[in-house]
Design an enzyme around this catalytic site. Structure first.
Site, PDB file in Angstrom:
ATOM      1  N   TYR A   1       0.859  -1.188   0.000  1.00 18.47           N
ATOM      2  CA  TYR A   1       0.000   0.000   0.000  1.00 18.47           C
ATOM      3  C   TYR A   1       0.889   1.230   0.000  1.00 18.47           C
ATOM      4  O   TYR A   1       1.828   1.328   0.784  1.00 18.47           O
ATOM      5  CB  TYR A   1      -0.912   0.019   1.234  1.00 18.47           C
ATOM      6  CG  TYR A   1      -1.800   1.244   1.290  1.00 18.47           C
ATOM      7  CD1 TYR A   1      -2.864   1.403   0.397  1.00 18.47           C
ATOM      8  CD2 TYR A   1      -1.564   2.263   2.216  1.00 18.47           C
ATOM      9  CE1 TYR A   1      -3.676   2.536   0.450  1.00 18.47           C
ATOM     10  CE2 TYR A   1      -2.382   3.391   2.269  1.00 18.47           C
ATOM     11  CZ  TYR A   1      -3.430   3.526   1.378  1.00 18.47           C
ATOM     12  OH  TYR A   1      -4.229   4.646   1.431  1.00 18.47           O
TER      13      TYR A   1
ATOM     14  N   ASP B   1       9.327   2.908  -0.358  1.00 17.72           N
ATOM     15  CA  ASP B   1       8.268   3.641   0.326  1.00 17.72           C
ATOM     16  C   ASP B   1       8.439   3.391   1.826  1.00 17.72           C
ATOM     17  O   ASP B   1       8.019   2.369   2.357  1.00 17.72           O
ATOM     18  CB  ASP B   1       6.889   3.177  -0.153  1.00 17.72           C
ATOM     19  CG  ASP B   1       5.770   3.906   0.571  1.00 17.72           C
ATOM     20  OD1 ASP B   1       6.061   4.693   1.493  1.00 17.72           O
ATOM     21  OD2 ASP B   1       4.600   3.680   0.203  1.00 17.72           O
TER      22      ASP B   1
ATOM     23  N   LYS C   1       4.297  10.028   7.933  1.00 19.04           N
ATOM     24  CA  LYS C   1       3.955   9.601   9.298  1.00 19.04           C
ATOM     25  C   LYS C   1       4.884  10.243  10.343  1.00 19.04           C
ATOM     26  O   LYS C   1       4.687  11.392  10.694  1.00 19.04           O
ATOM     27  CB  LYS C   1       3.917   8.077   9.372  1.00 19.04           C
ATOM     28  CG  LYS C   1       2.807   7.541   8.446  1.00 19.04           C
ATOM     29  CD  LYS C   1       2.348   6.129   8.681  1.00 19.04           C
ATOM     30  CE  LYS C   1       1.057   5.876   7.916  1.00 19.04           C
ATOM     31  NZ  LYS C   1       1.151   4.946   6.812  1.00 19.04           N
TER      32      LYS C   1
END
Ligand SMILES: *Cc1c(COP(=O)(O)O)cnc(C)c1O
Length: 428
Positions: free
Chosen positions: A146, A239, A267
């Site tokens: 994801y 990522d 994040k």
């Protein structure tokens, strides 16, 4: 005292009238675990309190950003200080330069970095950059990986080892999915095969998968991706929106010593405010406007409050002992959960790296999305509900990681493990 949820229930009813599903991001609705969401009123250290005053040991940490726990005093100070000077300018500021210096110092592969406001924007921009720099359209992603909700990454695998993507969401045009090749995670041979035509712009991968649940890379996997992409002139994108500053200060890139061409972070890098970034080799980054022809922009990019919060978070994380402490806590949690599982007589596969962990309700091993999907999600759902009733805020999906923070202590870990043992013993 038995927990009651009247205030959360009332808020959820109001929310559903004006927000689709009552939530601003679907997993929060807790549908896959057969529960209604609780509405959070406040957080302090490792604890969150809901609208009814029930408290929980938080294992979600806002899905990763809160590695310092809730309401960290130093982060709040940094935000207040920045706030006193104004909240947004749409012109360059010193704090952006300091943020970029800190992030590039943490990740030596980044000669340059650009700040954005979400992980989705970071991966979307990194892919456009890779396509612009190579003049190629095709990209490779991993099944179950994801990277945010960009069209060309919301693509599901068809059947077979390496498949041309099919849209993974209504509203994703076939045209946006057709250049995305999907291969299984931890299968370097499938990537090598898909690269052979020499027409792939980029391979994008979570170096430690976190969004199918935690799945570490097999030994040699990241090295093989590095070698194969280099051979074919394809840009390798790590990522690290979840793993950056989580599994080591320099992320999985530092932890495994494999150097990609571009890295996405998010994040943790926003210190609990909306910030993310992508960066990498200077010769690639110089394709970005205004230096080059790849357009990328953002009204609130490099927002001074988010930059100040992120910068302070990185300063705190650089202090000695941070990652050793997170490892200690993680190991204690893993051991306690294994003991709880054994006592309950269940088969589990616990995958953990540092302070991120997934307890898969399957004997495992879980090495990719196909093996993750063998988990008994009904049993997980009952575990989730049992944990929440016992005051533990576990991630409401089998295919997610839970996170520890520096605000957690041995006491909380032991409470979590005791709750796990009780929840496994009497499913509800
Ligand atoms: C969370 C996440 C994203 C998306 O970030 P958002 O800020 O939610 O857009 C992208 N990639 C990975 C690996 C993530 O964990």
């Amino acid at each position: 005292m038995p927990r009651t949820y009247a205030a959360s229930k009332a808020l959820f009813e109001r929310a559903q009238r004006v927000i689709p599903g009552g939530v601003n991001s679907p997993v929060r609705a807790c549908r896959s675990v057969g529960a209604d969401p609780v509405f959070i009123a406040q957080g302090d250290g490792p604890i969150v309190t809901d609208a009814d005053g029930n408290t929980y040991i938080d294992m979600i940490g806002s899905w990763g950003p809160l590695i310092l726990g809730h309401s960290n005093a130093e982060i709040l100070d940094a935000i207040k200080e920045a706030m006193g000077m104004g909240t947004s300018f749409g012109a360059p500021t010193e704090v952006e330069v300091r943020f970029a210096e800190a992030v590039t110092a943490a990740m030596p592969v980044m000669d340059m970095v650009r700040a954005v406001s979400s992980g989705t924007e970071a991966t979307m921009s990194a892919l456009r950059l890779a396509r612009g720099a190579t003049g190629r359209d095709k990209i490779i992603k991993m099944d179950g990986g994801y990277h945010g909700h960009t069209d060309c990454l919301l693509v599901a695998a068809g059947s077979g080892a390496a498949t041309l993507g099919i849209p993974g969401s209504a509203g994703v045009p076939a045209g946006a999915a057709k250049d995305t090749i999907v291969v299984p995670y931890n299968d370097a041979a499938a990537v090598e095969q898909a690269l052979a035509g020499g027409d792939v712009a980029a391979v994008i991968v979570e170096p430690i998968a976190g969004n199918m649940g935690t799945v570490p890379p097999a030994p040699g996997y990241l090295e093989a991706l590095r070698a194969a992409t280099a051979k074919h002139g394809t840009i390798l994108i790590f990522d690290e929106v979840m793993t950056g500053f989580r599994v080591a200060y320099g992320g999985a890139t530092a932890r495994f010593g494999v150097t990609p061409d571009l890295v996405c972070v998010g994040k943790i890098v926003g210190g609990g405010l909306p910030a993310a970034a992508f960066g990498g080799r200077g010769d690639i980054m110089r394709h970005l406007a205004p230096l080059g022809g790849v357009y990328q922009a953002g009204t609130l990019s490099g927002n001074p409050l988010a930059m100040a919060a992120g910068l302070r978070a990185l300063e705190i994380l650089r202090r000695p002992g941070t990652y050793e402490r997170l490892e200690q806590l993680g190991a204690r949690l893993e051991a306690g959960l294994l003991a709880a599982a054994k006592a309950a007589g269940h088969d589990f596969c616990i995958n953990r790296i540092g302070s991120m962990l997934t307890m898969f309700f399957t004997a495992g091993p879980v090495t990719d999305y196909a093996t993750a999907k063998r988990a008994d999600t009904a049993l997980f759902a009952s575990f989730f509900r049992g944990m929440r009733e016992r005051g533990i805020f576990w991630a409401p999906s089998q295919f997610e990681a839970v996170f520890l923070s520096l605000a957690h202590s041995e006491n909380e870990i032991d409470e979590i493990c005791a709750a796990a043992q009780a929840s496994l013993a009497s499913p509800k």
